[in-house]
Design a protein around this motif. Structure first.
Motif, mmCIF file in Angstrom:
data_model
loop_
_atom_site.group_PDB
_atom_site.id
_atom_site.type_symbol
_atom_site.label_atom_id
_atom_site.label_comp_id
_atom_site.label_asym_id
_atom_site.label_seq_id
_atom_site.Cartn_x
_atom_site.Cartn_y
_atom_site.Cartn_z
ATOM 1 N N VAL A 260 -7.033 3.617 0.243
ATOM 2 C CA VAL A 260 -5.661 4.011 0.586
ATOM 3 C C VAL A 260 -4.979 4.658 -0.619
ATOM 4 O O VAL A 260 -4.361 5.711 -0.502
ATOM 5 C CB VAL A 260 -4.852 2.786 1.078
ATOM 6 C CG1 VAL A 260 -3.365 3.072 1.092
ATOM 7 C CG2 VAL A 260 -5.321 2.364 2.453
ATOM 8 N N ARG A 261 -5.111 4.035 -1.754
ATOM 9 C CA ARG A 261 -4.435 4.552 -2.949
ATOM 10 C C ARG A 261 -5.092 5.808 -3.495
ATOM 11 O O ARG A 261 -4.425 6.712 -3.974
ATOM 12 C CB ARG A 261 -4.368 3.457 -3.999
ATOM 13 C CG ARG A 261 -3.308 2.444 -3.607
ATOM 14 C CD ARG A 261 -3.640 1.055 -4.073
ATOM 15 N NE ARG A 261 -2.680 0.100 -3.520
ATOM 16 C CZ ARG A 261 -2.824 -0.482 -2.349
ATOM 17 N NH1 ARG A 261 -3.862 -0.229 -1.589
ATOM 18 N NH2 ARG A 261 -1.922 -1.336 -1.916
ATOM 19 N N ARG B 14 -6.699 8.080 -1.695
ATOM 20 C CA ARG B 14 -6.331 9.188 -0.803
ATOM 21 C C ARG B 14 -4.892 9.659 -1.053
ATOM 22 O O ARG B 14 -4.597 10.838 -0.940
ATOM 23 C CB ARG B 14 -6.509 8.787 0.650
ATOM 24 C CG ARG B 14 -7.943 8.559 0.984
ATOM 25 C CD ARG B 14 -8.298 9.000 2.376
ATOM 26 N NE ARG B 14 -9.707 8.756 2.616
ATOM 27 C CZ ARG B 14 -10.682 9.547 2.192
ATOM 28 N NH1 ARG B 14 -10.403 10.632 1.524
ATOM 29 N NH2 ARG B 14 -11.933 9.249 2.444
ATOM 30 N N ARG B 15 -4.016 8.703 -1.364
ATOM 31 C CA ARG B 15 -2.635 9.082 -1.665
ATOM 32 C C ARG B 15 -2.573 9.848 -2.987
ATOM 33 O O ARG B 15 -1.841 10.825 -3.107
ATOM 34 C CB ARG B 15 -1.746 7.844 -1.714
ATOM 35 C CG ARG B 15 -0.277 8.198 -1.767
ATOM 36 C CD ARG B 15 0.599 7.000 -1.602
ATOM 37 N NE ARG B 15 0.498 6.161 -2.786
ATOM 38 C CZ ARG B 15 0.949 4.940 -2.883
ATOM 39 N NH1 ARG B 15 1.514 4.361 -1.848
ATOM 40 N NH2 ARG B 15 0.842 4.257 -3.987
ATOM 41 N N ALA B 16 -3.368 9.423 -3.968
ATOM 42 C CA ALA B 16 -3.356 10.077 -5.278
ATOM 43 C C ALA B 16 -4.072 11.432 -5.242
ATOM 44 O O ALA B 16 -3.674 12.363 -5.940
ATOM 45 C CB ALA B 16 -4.018 9.180 -6.323
ATOM 46 N N SER C 175 0.814 -1.223 0.000
ATOM 47 C CA SER C 175 0.000 0.000 0.000
ATOM 48 C C SER C 175 0.844 1.268 0.000
ATOM 49 O O SER C 175 0.373 2.333 -0.367
ATOM 50 C CB SER C 175 -0.936 0.018 1.213
ATOM 51 O OG SER C 175 -0.194 0.077 2.401
ATOM 52 N N GLU C 176 2.083 1.163 0.407
ATOM 53 C CA GLU C 176 2.970 2.327 0.427
ATOM 54 C C GLU C 176 3.991 2.272 -0.704
ATOM 55 O O GLU C 176 4.928 3.056 -0.725
ATOM 56 C CB GLU C 176 3.674 2.421 1.778
ATOM 57 C CG GLU C 176 2.732 2.601 2.945
ATOM 58 C CD GLU C 176 1.844 3.831 2.821
ATOM 59 O OE1 GLU C 176 2.332 4.883 2.360
ATOM 60 O OE2 GLU C 176 0.663 3.736 3.183
ATOM 61 N N PRO D 232 -5.033 13.667 -2.233
ATOM 62 C CA PRO D 232 -5.101 13.937 -0.784
ATOM 63 C C PRO D 232 -6.131 14.984 -0.388
ATOM 64 O O PRO D 232 -6.548 15.021 0.763
ATOM 65 C CB PRO D 232 -3.678 14.393 -0.438
ATOM 66 C CG PRO D 232 -3.028 14.742 -1.716
ATOM 67 C CD PRO D 232 -3.743 13.995 -2.803
ATOM 68 N N SER E 23 1.448 3.988 -8.942
ATOM 69 C CA SER E 23 0.424 5.029 -9.027
ATOM 70 C C SER E 23 -0.929 4.395 -8.741
ATOM 71 O O SER E 23 -1.060 3.165 -8.682
ATOM 72 C CB SER E 23 0.411 5.642 -10.424
ATOM 73 O OG SER E 23 -0.104 4.701 -11.368
ATOM 74 N N PHE E 24 -1.949 5.219 -8.598
ATOM 75 C CA PHE E 24 -3.293 4.710 -8.360
ATOM 76 C C PHE E 24 -3.703 3.749 -9.478
ATOM 77 O O PHE E 24 -4.166 2.641 -9.219
ATOM 78 C CB PHE E 24 -4.291 5.874 -8.274
ATOM 79 C CG PHE E 24 -5.713 5.428 -8.107
ATOM 80 C CD1 PHE E 24 -6.165 4.954 -6.889
ATOM 81 C CD2 PHE E 24 -6.599 5.483 -9.175
ATOM 82 C CE1 PHE E 24 -7.479 4.536 -6.729
ATOM 83 C CE2 PHE E 24 -7.914 5.058 -9.025
ATOM 84 C CZ PHE E 24 -8.348 4.598 -7.801
#
Length: 85
Positions: free
Chosen positions: A67-68, A70-72, A10-11, A74, A15-16
């Motif tokens: 998770v992905r 939100r990372r892509a 997940s980290e 924010p 990319s998404f």
């Protein structure tokens, strides 16, 4: 299946779009190797504990995407729509 999906980092640097593509590949390969899994999950009458396991598996998918995403993105609002109208 859930353990297989959780193995996708997940980290990690994906990319998404790449992460979702990997999830699709993992699920496709899993079901190709175990075609009975799809039949059982979709068509078989399930016990209460199997229904709970199915919900856990579904939540793994949701968590994986969340998770992905939100990372892509924010700044995406965490508010979820409600079903009340």
């Amino acid at each position: 299946m859930a353990e297989t999906e959780r193995a996708i980092d997940s980290e990690g640097p994906l990319s998404f779009t790449e992460a979702v593509g990997e999830l699709i590949d993992v699920c496709t390969n899993f079901n190709r190797k175990r075609p009975e899994f799809h039949t059982l999950v979709v068509y078989a009458p399930l016990s209460s504990s199997a229904c709970e396991d199915k919900q856990v598996l579904g939540q793994v998918f949701v968590d994986f995407i969340e998770v992905r995403l939100r990372r892509a993105l924010p700044t995406l609002s965490p508010n979820r729509p409600t079903m009340d109208r």
